[in-house]
Design a protein around this motif. Sequence first.
Motif, PDB file in Angstrom:
ATOM      1  N   PRO A  84       0.799  -1.220   0.000  1.00 22.97           N
ATOM      2  CA  PRO A  84       0.000   0.000   0.000  1.00 22.97           C
ATOM      3  C   PRO A  84       0.839   1.281   0.000  1.00 22.97           C
ATOM      4  N   GLY A  85       0.335   2.276  -0.716  1.00 26.97           N
ATOM      5  CA  GLY A  85       0.936   3.601  -0.670  1.00 26.97           C
ATOM      6  C   GLY A  85       2.300   3.727  -1.314  1.00 26.97           C
ATOM      7  N   ILE A  86       2.604   2.880  -2.279  1.00 30.85           N
ATOM      8  CA  ILE A  86       3.915   2.949  -2.926  1.00 30.85           C
ATOM      9  C   ILE A  86       3.731   3.041  -4.436  1.00 30.85           C
ATOM     10  N   LYS A  87       4.641   3.739  -5.077  1.00 25.60           N
ATOM     11  CA  LYS A  87       4.635   3.849  -6.535  1.00 25.60           C
ATOM     12  C   LYS A  87       5.441   2.701  -7.118  1.00 25.60           C
ATOM     13  N   LYS A  88       5.097   2.311  -8.326  1.00 23.23           N
ATOM     14  CA  LYS A  88       5.795   1.182  -8.962  1.00 23.23           C
ATOM     15  C   LYS A  88       7.297   1.413  -9.042  1.00 23.23           C
ATOM     16  N   PHE A 148      12.982  -4.849  -7.291  1.00 24.92           N
ATOM     17  CA  PHE A 148      12.757  -6.279  -7.479  1.00 24.92           C
ATOM     18  C   PHE A 148      14.074  -6.947  -7.859  1.00 24.92           C
ATOM     19  N   PHE A 149      14.392  -8.055  -7.190  1.00 22.35           N
ATOM     20  CA  PHE A 149      15.594  -8.838  -7.492  1.00 22.35           C
ATOM     21  C   PHE A 149      15.182 -10.206  -7.993  1.00 22.35           C
ATOM     22  N   ASP A 150      15.922 -10.719  -8.969  1.00 23.58           N
ATOM     23  CA  ASP A 150      15.660 -12.072  -9.451  1.00 23.58           C
ATOM     24  C   ASP A 150      16.902 -12.578 -10.170  1.00 23.58           C
ATOM     25  N   ASP A 151      16.977 -13.899 -10.303  1.00 24.05           N
ATOM     26  CA  ASP A 151      18.123 -14.500 -10.986  1.00 24.05           C
ATOM     27  C   ASP A 151      17.787 -14.934 -12.409  1.00 24.05           C
ATOM     28  N   ARG A 152      16.608 -14.563 -12.900  1.00 26.47           N
ATOM     29  CA  ARG A 152      16.204 -14.914 -14.262  1.00 26.47           C
ATOM     30  C   ARG A 152      15.922 -13.654 -15.084  1.00 26.47           C
ATOM     31  N   PRO A 153      16.618 -13.524 -16.212  1.00 19.53           N
ATOM     32  CA  PRO A 153      16.447 -12.324 -17.039  1.00 19.53           C
ATOM     33  C   PRO A 153      15.003 -12.085 -17.480  1.00 19.53           C
ATOM     34  N   GLU A 154      14.246 -13.148 -17.766  1.00 19.65           N
ATOM     35  CA  GLU A 154      12.868 -12.965 -18.222  1.00 19.65           C
ATOM     36  C   GLU A 154      11.987 -12.340 -17.123  1.00 19.65           C
ATOM     37  N   ASN A 155      12.298 -12.635 -15.868  1.00 20.38           N
ATOM     38  CA  ASN A 155      11.547 -12.040 -14.766  1.00 20.38           C
ATOM     39  C   ASN A 155      11.915 -10.568 -14.578  1.00 20.38           C
ATOM     40  N   ILE A 156      13.174 -10.255 -14.793  1.00 21.43           N
ATOM     41  CA  ILE A 156      13.633  -8.864 -14.709  1.00 21.43           C
ATOM     42  C   ILE A 156      12.956  -8.025 -15.788  1.00 21.43           C
ATOM     43  N   GLU A 157      12.923  -8.544 -17.012  1.00 19.39           N
ATOM     44  CA  GLU A 157      12.300  -7.807 -18.111  1.00 19.39           C
ATOM     45  C   GLU A 157      10.811  -7.601 -17.870  1.00 19.39           C
ATOM     46  N   ALA A 158      10.126  -8.610 -17.359  1.00 23.29           N
ATOM     47  CA  ALA A 158       8.691  -8.493 -17.068  1.00 23.29           C
ATOM     48  C   ALA A 158       8.448  -7.432 -15.995  1.00 23.29           C
ATOM     49  N   ALA A 159       9.287  -7.404 -14.973  1.00 23.70           N
ATOM     50  CA  ALA A 159       9.146  -6.411 -13.911  1.00 23.70           C
ATOM     51  C   ALA A 159       9.377  -4.995 -14.455  1.00 23.70           C
ATOM     52  N   LYS A 160      10.380  -4.852 -15.276  1.00 21.12           N
ATOM     53  CA  LYS A 160      10.681  -3.539 -15.859  1.00 21.12           C
ATOM     54  C   LYS A 160       9.544  -3.054 -16.750  1.00 21.12           C
ATOM     55  N   LYS A 161       8.897  -3.976 -17.469  1.00 19.91           N
ATOM     56  CA  LYS A 161       7.803  -3.595 -18.376  1.00 19.91           C
ATOM     57  C   LYS A 161       6.644  -2.934 -17.644  1.00 19.91           C
ATOM     58  N   ILE A 162       6.416  -3.299 -16.387  1.00 16.42           N
ATOM     59  CA  ILE A 162       5.314  -2.654 -15.669  1.00 16.42           C
ATOM     60  C   ILE A 162       5.797  -1.490 -14.794  1.00 16.42           C
ATOM     61  N   GLY A 163       7.097  -1.182 -14.856  1.00 13.75           N
ATOM     62  CA  GLY A 163       7.592   0.020 -14.198  1.00 13.75           C
ATOM     63  C   GLY A 163       8.346  -0.168 -12.898  1.00 13.75           C
ATOM     64  N   LEU A 164       8.662  -1.415 -12.545  1.00 12.19           N
ATOM     65  CA  LEU A 164       9.439  -1.643 -11.327  1.00 12.19           C
ATOM     66  C   LEU A 164      10.924  -1.465 -11.610  1.00 12.19           C
ATOM     67  N   GLN A 165      11.685  -1.100 -10.591  1.00 10.19           N
ATOM     68  CA  GLN A 165      13.140  -1.171 -10.676  1.00 10.19           C
ATOM     69  C   GLN A 165      13.484  -2.652 -10.520  1.00 10.19           C
ATOM     70  N   ALA A 166      14.340  -3.167 -11.363  1.00 10.54           N
ATOM     71  CA  ALA A 166      14.626  -4.600 -11.310  1.00 10.54           C
ATOM     72  C   ALA A 166      16.113  -4.846 -11.521  1.00 10.54           C
ATOM     73  N   LYS A 167      16.664  -5.715 -10.696  1.00  7.45           N
ATOM     74  CA  LYS A 167      18.095  -6.038 -10.741  1.00  7.45           C
ATOM     75  C   LYS A 167      18.284  -7.543 -10.868  1.00  7.45           C
ATOM     76  N   LEU A 168      19.131  -7.910 -11.800  1.00 13.54           N
ATOM     77  CA  LEU A 168      19.481  -9.313 -12.008  1.00 13.54           C
ATOM     78  C   LEU A 168      20.665  -9.674 -11.123  1.00 13.54           C
ATOM     79  N   TYR A 169      20.586 -10.827 -10.487  1.00 12.71           N
ATOM     80  CA  TYR A 169      21.741 -11.346  -9.762  1.00 12.71           C
ATOM     81  C   TYR A 169      21.935 -12.807 -10.124  1.00 12.71           C
ATOM     82  N   LYS A 170      23.176 -13.255 -10.079  1.00  6.39           N
ATOM     83  CA  LYS A 170      23.496 -14.644 -10.427  1.00  6.39           C
ATOM     84  C   LYS A 170      23.927 -15.451  -9.215  1.00  6.39           C
ATOM     85  N   ASN A 171      24.331 -14.757  -8.155  1.00  5.51           N
ATOM     86  CA  ASN A 171      24.763 -15.452  -6.943  1.00  5.51           C
ATOM     87  C   ASN A 171      24.642 -14.488  -5.755  1.00  5.51           C
TER      88      ASN A 171
END
Length: 74
Positions: free
Chosen positions: A34-38, A43-66
Motif C-alpha cells: 500500500p501507498g507505494i509507486k511502482k 525487485f531482485f531475481d536470478d532470471r532475465p525474463e523475470n527482470i524484463e517483465a518487472a521492468k515492463k510494468i515500471g518496477l526497478q529490477a536487478k538481475l543477480y546470479k549469486n
Amino acid sequence: MGFEKIFDFVVASSDVGYKKPQPEFFEKVFEKIPGIKKDEILFFDDRPENIEAAKKIGLQAKLYKNISDLKECL
C-alpha cells in the motif's frame, strides 16, 4: 531465508496466485504494497525474463546470479 528481516515486503507466487514472469504476478505484488509507486519497488531475481517483465510494468529490477551479486546490488 530471513529476507523479511532485510526487505520491507517479500511476496511469493503462492501469495498472489500467479507466477513470474506473468504480468499479473507483478500487478498483484504492487497491489499488496500500500501507498507505494511502482518505480519505488526494487525487485531482485536470478532470471532475465523475470527482470524484463518487472521492468515492463515500471518496477526497478536487478538481475543477480549469486549471493555476491545480490549483496553488491544491496
